[in-house]
Design a protein around this motif. Structure first.
Motif, short mmCIF file in Angstrom:
data_model
loop_
_atom_site.label_atom_id
_atom_site.label_comp_id
_atom_site.label_asym_id
_atom_site.label_seq_id
_atom_site.Cartn_x
_atom_site.Cartn_y
_atom_site.Cartn_z
N TYR A 195 17.71 -8.93 -2.23
CA TYR A 195 17.58 -7.51 -2.56
C TYR A 195 16.19 -6.97 -2.21
CZ TYR A 195 22.02 -8.40 -4.77
OH TYR A 195 23.32 -8.76 -4.97
N SER A 196 15.40 -7.79 -1.54
CA SER A 196 14.07 -7.32 -1.11
C SER A 196 14.22 -6.54 0.19
CB SER A 196 13.14 -8.50 -0.82
OG SER A 196 13.17 -9.44 -1.83
N TRP A 197 13.41 -5.55 0.34
CA TRP A 197 13.34 -4.83 1.61
C TRP A 197 12.60 -5.72 2.61
CZ3 TRP A 197 15.85 -1.04 3.71
CH2 TRP A 197 15.36 -0.47 4.91
N TYR A 198 13.26 -5.89 3.78
CA TYR A 198 12.63 -6.73 4.82
C TYR A 198 12.15 -5.80 5.92
CZ TYR A 198 12.32 -10.90 7.86
OH TYR A 198 11.90 -11.90 8.69
N VAL A 199 12.22 -6.22 7.16
CA VAL A 199 11.64 -5.42 8.24
C VAL A 199 12.33 -4.07 8.41
CG1 VAL A 199 11.17 -5.36 10.71
CG2 VAL A 199 10.88 -7.48 9.43
N ARG B 268 3.69 -11.74 10.90
CA ARG B 268 4.64 -12.38 11.81
C ARG B 268 4.36 -13.86 12.02
NH1 ARG B 268 7.38 -9.37 15.79
NH2 ARG B 268 7.34 -11.11 17.24
N SER B 269 3.11 -14.15 12.44
CA SER B 269 2.83 -15.51 12.92
C SER B 269 2.70 -16.51 11.79
CB SER B 269 1.58 -15.51 13.78
OG SER B 269 1.78 -14.68 14.88
N VAL B 270 2.39 -16.05 10.60
CA VAL B 270 2.26 -17.00 9.49
C VAL B 270 3.49 -16.92 8.58
CG1 VAL B 270 0.89 -17.69 7.49
CG2 VAL B 270 -0.24 -16.95 9.59
N LEU B 271 3.68 -15.76 7.99
CA LEU B 271 4.76 -15.66 7.00
C LEU B 271 6.13 -15.70 7.64
CD1 LEU B 271 3.24 -12.99 4.60
CD2 LEU B 271 3.25 -15.48 4.35
N ASP B 272 6.32 -14.91 8.69
CA ASP B 272 7.66 -14.81 9.25
C ASP B 272 8.05 -16.05 10.04
OD1 ASP B 272 9.71 -12.75 9.08
OD2 ASP B 272 9.78 -13.00 11.25
N GLU B 273 7.07 -16.67 10.68
CA GLU B 273 7.39 -17.83 11.51
C GLU B 273 7.22 -19.13 10.74
OE1 GLU B 273 5.69 -17.34 15.40
OE2 GLU B 273 6.96 -15.57 15.73
N GLY B 274 7.11 -19.03 9.43
CA GLY B 274 7.26 -20.21 8.60
C GLY B 274 6.05 -21.10 8.49
N TYR C 244 3.00 -9.63 3.20
CA TYR C 244 3.97 -9.38 4.27
C TYR C 244 4.10 -7.87 4.43
CZ TYR C 244 8.06 -10.29 7.21
OH TYR C 244 8.94 -10.39 8.27
N ILE C 245 3.66 -7.36 5.58
CA ILE C 245 3.68 -5.92 5.80
C ILE C 245 4.82 -5.61 6.77
CG2 ILE C 245 2.30 -3.89 6.40
CD1 ILE C 245 0.99 -5.67 4.25
N ALA C 246 5.90 -5.07 6.22
CA ALA C 246 7.10 -4.86 7.04
C ALA C 246 6.77 -4.04 8.29
CB ALA C 246 8.18 -4.17 6.22
N ALA C 247 5.95 -3.02 8.11
CA ALA C 247 5.66 -2.12 9.23
C ALA C 247 4.90 -2.82 10.35
CB ALA C 247 4.86 -0.92 8.73
N ASP C 248 4.25 -3.93 10.03
CA ASP C 248 3.45 -4.62 11.05
C ASP C 248 4.25 -5.66 11.83
OD1 ASP C 248 1.31 -3.16 10.24
OD2 ASP C 248 0.43 -4.74 9.00
#
Lengths: 545, 1143
Positions: free
Chosen positions: A353-357, A296-302, A378-382
């Motif tokens: 086409y990638s599976w995201y959250v 979340r804090s690194v990959l998802d929040e850029g 990137y761990i979707a479940a996390d």
């Protein structure tokens, strides 16, 4: 009670009081250990060594790629664009010396320890590995640094000593790693409950990394005897490869996507022979020993987003680059560029086409300056809980293979197809890419060195390696001042940008070339924290800082 | 008892001249020819040796030894015959009985006053008996002071021998006196009064409390002294300033009351204000330099004591006054004495205070669309794409569109609210109350005081756990066991219970940060969820959720203290002994519950959680203290003029803190926070404990010499030995000497005696220790537990050495020289105290700046020296005009400090510099700001600052003309463009209290402030968008644009840290003046309340912190805030209504 009796009682209590309390000035710690009651058993050594593992790079060090042009954070990176100024303090400097002190302390104090020589040497070997680790972290940034091999007191003159030539430090690193190699088990001989501790495999792999760094650096900067170091790199990697202790990860369920699952929970643990050195996070929310917020804090929040610069460098599935491959086509939507590419691209960067959250990924510029988002680690479940226990792979077997082929190439100027098959092509095969051969290179007007380097860039994308490679190849001065671009702008898919700044091809410009500088006379070494120079008059600042 | 007749030649040598001067001063004090009052130092047993002495001389001696004042008609002495007594260690009663054997008098002792009566009513001829045509009358009277309190006094019919004394209720009865008689009313604590009877048989006599402050008894270390005899720098705090104040605790009430005593607070959060009391500024760079607080002689906690229990507060400021406390007294000493019982019938006092608190200094936020527009500008200036489209901004403005389903991700909403959560969550007014009840009374043998106090304060948040409560109970009992022995027992219990929200309220990323600085475009609840689900918001505030549903932090402090003193008076001639045993028990319970809160997007399942997993932490800290003291006092008078006092003492103090804590997470229930409910038995709760002990063993002595009330000399010596130091270095001596000279007692001063009633010069030197900064086991090479590492998914412990041991360490010794003047002028209505002092911390402990190659934190070594110089001035005026009684006191203090030795490497860095040789503590270094860049050409023409620098950014002056703005080598000889921007120590701290009483009305005001202080503000709070989520406030709207070049703030810039460097731009002048307290009261007239069987009834208004003026241009922070403060819990303005009742 008569007055005289009470007088006596009173005086008596005075005397009792005065004598009773006087001996209570000796107070000792009751809930803490001290040097006096420690350093007796090998378990004490183990406890002391456990502390060293807290210095293993945590997973956020993957954002080192922000210092190259392969990744971009929410704001420009001052190392990458050459705008930084020397800071007064830096943990890159101080933390490594903290680690070195802890190592030296164990080496000195453990003379008191009694126990089996094998166990004692095992922990001494771990300690020496970490000391070597710290010195390489210092040398790769700062060049010559003070070499401290014992615990210092405030009155030690060595505290105010000058820097030691890097050659001497490297010799110390090699010696420490050789001791570690000799006294530790290989990965495949390690007990399961010991997984995560330093192995002989880690010592060899790390040695190949260090020696390759120094060998190539000496070669391209033109000093020292680069062949010596490259030979060390070659020998160490050969020794590890021939030991058979490690291998590449093959996912049992999705062999085609092994590269992707290597960075998911399925790639964790000693069952994956590719893991040579990892920082463990564990175990889960219930048994929450140590965790990260990488997803979340690194990959998802850029904080680490792929750039168009590295995307352009991915080969097409025929093994040819963008400007040579017939598969290349003009982008008509965000997915075009993923088509017919090296499969590792889609396994490293989200596409629609990638599976995201909780559904398919939607390309966006929200929380990404480049419009890309990496899916490596990137761990979707996390995502929902914003806590992740994914281990950070620090050295994996693929690096050893690539260290080996590069050392061989730079040492001899050429490599055989067999050499390539033993190294690069194992990696390419795992990802579903065609083999690299001398014939393919010459037939397509490619260049072997560039292909070896490209393989490294792609295989280790967003793993924090790129910037350090540019430094040792002496190519940072051409690579870093480039314009940094993002994805091509498709408002219908990515949402609208208020005032997009685009290249003629329609890529979002993240940072203009005009804002990016690299001073080759200065920026190949980092500035020593100015406070350290202020404190130690014998310490010289690196040139031009 | 020893009773022999001896010859005492000394008695004959009493020089006539001394008697003359004595008489003169007595005349001065009393101004009555035929009434004589003696007041003296307290001593419970007497030794008399006189032969054929006039009774007057014997009285003098009795008063000197006993401290009791005698009241009688001077003319009666003509009937007295000379006395011969030789007795030692006799009680006052015995002495008086001996004196009055065969004399025509009897006596009565009331409250340290001895009232003489003629043994049998003597018929005295009236001066003009013929003029009295009216028959004699019987008069019943009652004497009260201006507060309506009863006064015990001597009542004598003027010009006659008829007299009596009033009882404890102030009542007296005189039978058969002339109806035009005038009553002469005298006592030590009131001004002399003549009251005409005018034929009334029921009188209410209104007496006025005496203003002779210089005769106050001052509590000093291990004893008391008369104000005139004090040789050290000691100030006392008027009890009146502590009573009826709507403040959280006694420390808060001390602010501004005493020169040189600086009280600071960290925040306004109830129960977590973190008050600090510092005397005369910094004595060391270490610790908080707070004063040693002694409550009834043993270390105590001012935040937990009931302010209404306090009888007196003495502030010992210089080394001479404090050195008797040795190693712990470097920060000065605050001595608090609690009230005692009285030998009187039971009286019952109740006071209540209801307070309305109004938080102030809360930042003003702006609308969401204003934030968005500014954010776009910040992004564009930083070369990024704007964050919001015009359409999105339009939605924010449109009250009908607050959210839309995200066009690319249908599972989430995009929010466009305009929700100012400051208004949503913070109260305009919160409430606090206090109730105090006390019972006082006793007999001659036993006196008691029992008090109960309750205090309750709500915090600023509209809901959620936020508030504090305190309960106090105290029993002070003293009883006389025999002629020699007495026992004084003081037992107090206090309980403080503070509830706060989970997590920090203040500080970066705390709850207030959330609502002060995060975007206002987010809702609290998910739309269309009927306010049942919280919305997941990206970098939005979660304060509401945490306050309402996030659990709590709870701190309970239970403190039980006992101080038991067994006293033997006059156990040998002049010798008295005290044996003090004081156990203390402090039990703190801290419970912290973090409750999991689910947050939602569209869809039934939560998409994010706050506090996952949930977690309960409990810690129990048991602190025990043992304090044992044995004290011996010896009084000796040689040749009547040479007065010696010796004090010898022994003290042993032992502290033990034993804490244990457990944390369990992932509880089965989200609503029952119990350690039992850990959900997985394989993951047990995490526990830890910590035991800390230390012991201090001390011997001390004090020698006082007083020549005839004219010259005073005092010397003290204390030896402390501490367990915190390595064996062989444990013990150290702390000496001091001081002297005083009362110039007004000199014959040549008489010319000035019309102006000066008192003029005393004081001088002192002494050494003190600072042991507060030592760790308990610093000399031992300790190992620390490091982080756990999850090998094999188990908690693998780690051990390391985190700090260097320091076997050579010693405590800091602080040497202070002090010179002072105490003066009383114009009948002591004007008092002036002035002090100048120089203080050296000769071996200050510092952590040397060692190169990082050392690899760990070096321990502190005694390798620096600090010099502090300062002065204090106190001016007071008290007077009365008719029934208008008024006073005004002003105090001001200043000090400056400088580090005059530092053995380590001096480093000059941007920001706060703790220690640099030749500079004050906490020196600020930063860049000199010089307006804003106007054009790009100006930027390129100026020295290089930063790659991002552009028009609208702050210009820093290139001091060293290096062409680059930087800190150089960060050394004193080369710190580039950094310049000294002052230091953070407050200067010119002042306080002023004034008030009056008139006809039952009373008014008082306390103003307090700081004349000069530099303050640093947390940069991320000043400049918006240092991080994208840090939003602007109303004040930030005044930012630089080409059209607004004189703006308060630089241009908007995402991540614009080029403007947040420490610079003269941001340093605030945090000087202020504050109306700390304002009280207006009215005491109901006695005629009204007596019918209700009430002795005294007063209603009052009391306001706290109700007005201030400060020089800070950045108004969102209070001038009292600490440095680098941001998002602090606000302070309150308090308005209180109160009631005092005495039955």
């Amino acid at each position: 009670m008569t007055t005289t009796t009470s007088n006596k009682v009173f005086l008596l209590s005075f005397i009792v009081l005065l004598s009773g309390c006087s001996k209570k000035l000796d107070q000792y710690p009751q809930t803490d250990l001290s040097d006096h009651n420690f350093w007796n058993t090998t378990n004490d050594m183990k406890l002391a060594c456990n502390y060293l593992y807290s210095f293993l790079p945590d997973i956020t060090t993957k954002t080192d790629d922000d210092m190259s042009v392969d990744a971009f954070a929410q704001v420009a990176n001052p190392v990458s664009n050459g705008s930084r100024l020397p800071s007064s303090t830096s943990t890159d400097w101080s933390n490594n010396y903290t680690l070195i002190r802890a190592c030296n302390n164990i080496l000195e104090k453990s003379v008191k320890v009694t126990g089996s020589a094998v166990d004692i040497n095992k922990y001494l070997a771990e300690t020496k590995f970490f000391r070597a680790w710290a010195y390489f972290e210092l040398v790769k940034r700062f060049g010559d640094v003070p070499l401290i091999l014992k615990t210092l007191s405030l009155s030690d003159t060595a505290l105010y000593g000058s820097s030691t030539n890097r050659e001497i430090i490297l010799d110390t690193i090699y010696a420490d790693l050789d001791f570690a190699t000799a006294n530790l088990p290989l990965s495949n001989a390690q007990a399961a409950e010991e997984y995560g501790r330093i192995t002989a495999s880690a010592a060899l792999a790390f040695k190949s990394r260090v020696a390759l760094f120094e060998g190539t650096r000496q070669k391209f900067f033109g000093y020292g005897h680069y062949q010596t170091h490259l030979q060390v790199a070659l020998d160490a990697s050969n020794q590890l490869i021939s030991s058979g202790s490690n291998g590449l990860y093959a996912d049992p369920v999705h062999p085609d996507s092994s590269y992707y699952y290597l960075f998911q929970y399925s790639g964790e643990g000693m069952d994956n022979p590719e893991n040579i050195l990892v920082r463990i996070y564990g175990e889960n929310e219930i048994n929450d020993i140590s965790s990260n917020n990488y997803t979340r804090s690194v990959l998802d929040e850029g904080a680490l987003t792929p750039t168009g610069n590295i995307v352009a460098d991915y080969l097409y599935k025929d093994g040819l680059p963008k400007d040579k491959s017939p598969y290349y086509q003009t982008q008509t939507d965000t997915y075009t560029e993923f088509q017919n590419r090296d499969p590792r691209m889609a396994m490293s960067i989200f596409n629609k086409y990638s599976w995201y959250v909780s559904g398919l990924y939607v390309p966006t510029f929200e929380y990404t300056q480049t419009g890309y988002r990496s899916c490596k680690y990137y761990i979707a479940a996390d995502w929902v809980v914003n806590v992740s226990y994914i281990d950070n792979i620090i050295i994996r077997y693929a690096e050893v293979l690539l260290n080996n082929i590069e050392a061989k190439f730079e040492l001899g100027g050429a490599v055989s197809d067999q050499d390539l098959n033993n190294t690069i092509n194992l990696i390419r095969a795992r990802s579903g890419m065609p083999a690299l051969t001398n014939g393919f290179v010459s037939a397509n007007g490619l260049d072997m060195r560039s292909e070896i380097r490209r393989e490294r860039r792609i295989e280790f994308a967003f793993e924090g390696m790129r910037y350090w490679d540019l430094l040792r190849w002496k190519t940072a001065e051409t690579e870093l001042p480039q314009q940094v671009v993002g994805a091509k702008y498709f408002p219908a898919e990515q949402g609208t940008l208020a005032n997009p700044n685009l290249t003629p091809e329609g890529l979002v410009i993240v940072e203009e070339a005009a804002n990016r500088k690299f001073n080759p006379l200065r920026d190949y070494l980092w500035p020593i924290p100015t406070k350290e120079i202020g404190l130690n008059k014998n310490l010289q600042q690196n040139p031009n800082w | 008892m020893l009773l022999t007749v001896v010859r005492d030649p000394a008695c004959r040598q009493f020089p006539a001249k001394t008697i003359m001067t004595l008489r003169k001063s007595l005349l001065l004090l009393l101004t009555v020819a035929f009434l004589h009052t003696y007041a003296g130092a307290a001593a419970q047993t007497l030794t008399l040796s006189v032969k054929n002495a006039p009774l007057e001389d014997v009285f003098k001696e009795i008063k000197r030894q006993s401290g009791y004042a005698l009241f009688f008609d001077y003319s009666w002495l003509k009937q007295a015959h000379p006395v011969t007594i030789s007795a030692s260690k006799i009680s006052l009663h015995e002495a008086l009985d001996l004196c009055f054997q065969g004399q025509p008098f009897t006596y009565q002792i009331v409250n340290k006053n001895i009232f003489l009566k003629l043994a049998a009513p003597v018929q005295v001829k009236m001066v003009e008996p013929a003029a009295s045509v009216q028959p004699p009358i019987d008069v019943h009277g009652r004497i009260v002071n201006e507060n309506g309190e009863p006064v015990v006094a001597s009542v004598i019919v003027k010009g006659s021998a008829t007299g009596t004394t009033s009882n404890a209720n102030g009542e007296f009865q005189l039978n058969g006196i002339a109806d035009n008689a005038v009553l002469l009313i005298t006592a030590t604590n009131i001004e002399k009064l003549e009251w005409p009877v005018k034929g009334k048989t029921e009188l209410v006599v209104r007496a006025k409390t005496a203003v002779n402050a210089l005769n106050d008894i001052v509590v000093v270390g291990y004893g008391t002294q008369k104000r005139t005899e004090v040789t050290g720098a000691v100030s006392t705090v008027d009890k009146r300033l502590l009573e009826n104040r709507p403040v959280t605790n006694a420390v808060a009430a001390l602010q501004g009351t005493s020169p040189g005593l600086t009280i600071t607070r960290f925040s306004g959060q109830p129960g977590k204000e973190e008050y600090n009391a510092q005397i005369r500024g910094f004595s060391s760079i270490n610790g908080n330099n707070s004063a040693l607080v002694l409550i009834d002689g043993v270390e105590g906690d001012l935040t937990l004591i009931n302010p209404n229990d306090i009888e007196s507060v003495s502030v010992l400021k210089d080394a001479a006054a404090a050195s008797i406390y040795g190693a712990k007294a470097s920060g000065g000493v605050i001595i608090v004495t609690t009230k005692k019982g009285v030998a009187d019938k039971l009286s019952f006092t109740y006071s209540a205070l209801t307070t309305f608190n109004h938080a102030f200094g809360i930042p003003k936020r702006i609308h969401s669309w204003e934030e968005a527009q500014m954010q776009n500008e910040a992004f564009i200036n930083a070369g990024s794409n704007p964050a919001y489209t015009d359409q999105q901004i339009g939605w924010m403005k449109d009250p009908n569109i607050n959210y839309i389903v995200d066009p690319v991700n249908p599972s989430i909403y995009d929010y466009y609210y305009d929700l100012n959560q400051v208004d949503l969550l913070m109260r305009k007014t919160s409430f606090s109350q206090s109730h105090n009840l006390s019972l006082r009374g006793g007999s001659d043998k036993t006196q008691y005081l029992f008090s109960f106090g309750y205090y309750d304060q709500d915090g600023v948040f509209k809901f959620g756990p936020d508030g504090t409560k305190r309960y106090n109970a105290r029993l002070n009992l003293n009883t006389k066991l025999s002629k020699i022995f007495s026992l004084d027992a003081r037992i107090s219990y206090s309980r403080g219970n503070t509830l706060s929200p989970s997590g920090d309220t203040y500080a970066d990323y705390g709850l207030l940060y959330g609502i002060y600085q995060l975007r206002t475009l987010y809702p609290v609840f998910l739309p269309e969820s009927n306010n049942t689900k919280y919305a997941r918001v990206r970098s939005g505030p979660t304060t509401y959720q945490i306050l309402k549903d996030g659990g709590y932090g709870e701190t309970q402090r239970n403190k039980l203290d006992g101080i038991f003193t067994l006293k033997a008076d006059n156990i040998a001639k002049g010798l008295s002994l005290r044996l003090i045993y004081s156990p203390g028990l402090n039990l703190s319970n801290e419970n912290d519950f973090q409750r999991t809160i689910p947050l939602y997007d569209i869809g039934p399942e939560p998409t994010k959680f706050i506090f996952l997993p949930n977690q309960i932490s409990k810690s129990r800290i048991l602190q025990t203290r043992t304090d044992v003291q044995a004290l011996a006092d010896y009084d000796l008078t040689v040749a009547t003029r040479h007065h010696f006092h010796l004090l010898g003492g022994y003290q042993y103090q032992y502290y033990n803190s034993d804490s244990a804590g457990t944390t369990a997470s992932a509880l089965i229930s989200n609503d029952v926070p119990s350690l039992n409910l850990s959900s997985d038995p394989t993951v047990p709760p995490i526990s830890g404990d910590n035991i800390q002990t230390n012991a201090l063993l001390s011997y001390f002595g004090r020698f006082d010499y007083n020549f005839n009330g004219k010259y005073f000399l005092e010397a003290t010596l204390r030896n402390d030995a501490s367990s915190q130091l390595s064996p062989g270095r444990r013990s150290q001596y702390f000496p001091s000497v001081s002297g005083a000279w009362r110039l007004n007692t000199e014959p040549w001063f008489e010319g000035l005696s019309g102006i000066f009633n008192e003029f005393k010069l004081r001088g002192s030197w002494g050494k003190l220790g600072n042991s507060n900064v030592l760790g308990n086991y610093d000399y031992i090479s300790m190992l620390t537990q490091g982080p756990v590492y999850p090998f094999n998914n188990a908690r693998n412990n780690s051990i390391y050495q985190s700090v260097l041991a320091s076997p050579d360490k010693s405590w800091e010794t602080i040497e202070t020289s002090d010179g002072g003047i105490d003066a009383g002028l114009l009948k002591n209505r004007l008092t002036v105290n002035l002090d100048y002092y120089v203080r050296r911390n000769n071996n200050m402990l510092v952590v040397l700046n060692a190169p990082a190659t050392l690899g760990l934190i070096p321990s502190a070594t005694n390798s620096a020296r600090l010099l502090t110089k300062g002065w204090e001035l106190n001016i007071g005026w008290k007077d009365r005009i008719s029934r208008f009684n008024y006073w005004i006191n002003f105090n001001i203090a200043d000090n400056t400090n400088k580090i005059i030795r530092y053995d380590g490497q001096n480093v000059v860095t941007e920001g706060l510099n703790g220690i640099i040789e030749g500079m004050p503590i906490n020196s600020i270094y930063g860049y000199q700001a010089s307006g804003y860049f106007k054009t790009a050409a100006e930027v390129t023409g100026h020295a290089f600052q930063d790659d991002r620098t552009g028009p609208g950014d702050i210009v820093y002056v290139d001091q060293d003309k290096s062409g680059r703005i930087d800190g150089g080598l960060n050394r004193p000889d080369n710190h580039g463009d950094l310049v000294y921007l002052g230091n953070t120590s407050p200067r010119y701290t002042f306080g002023m209290n004034l008030g009056f009483e008139w006809n039952g009305f009373d008014f008082s005001a306390l103003l307090q402030g700081v004349g000069k202080r530099n303050m640093l503000i947390y940069p991320s709070a000043i400049v918006p968008f240092v991080d994208a989520w840090r939003q602007p406030w109303q004040i930030n709207q005044n930012y630089w644009t080409p059209q607004n070049q004189d703006a308060l703030f630089p241009r908007l810039y995402l991540g614009g840290t080029q403007n947040t460097l420490t610079s003269s731009k941001w340093i605030q002048n945090a000087s202020y003046i504050r109306l700390k307290n304002l009280q207006i009261g009215y005491s109901l007239p006695g005629s009204v309340i007596r019918r209700l069987k009430i002795e005294k009834a007063r209603i009052f208004f009391s306001g706290q912190d109700i007005w201030e003026h400060s020089k800070m241009w950045y108004k969102y922070f209070d001038a009292e805030s600490p440095n680098n403060a941001a998002y602090n819990y606000p302070f309150f303005r308090s308005y209180a209504i109160g009631l005092n009742l005495t039955f």
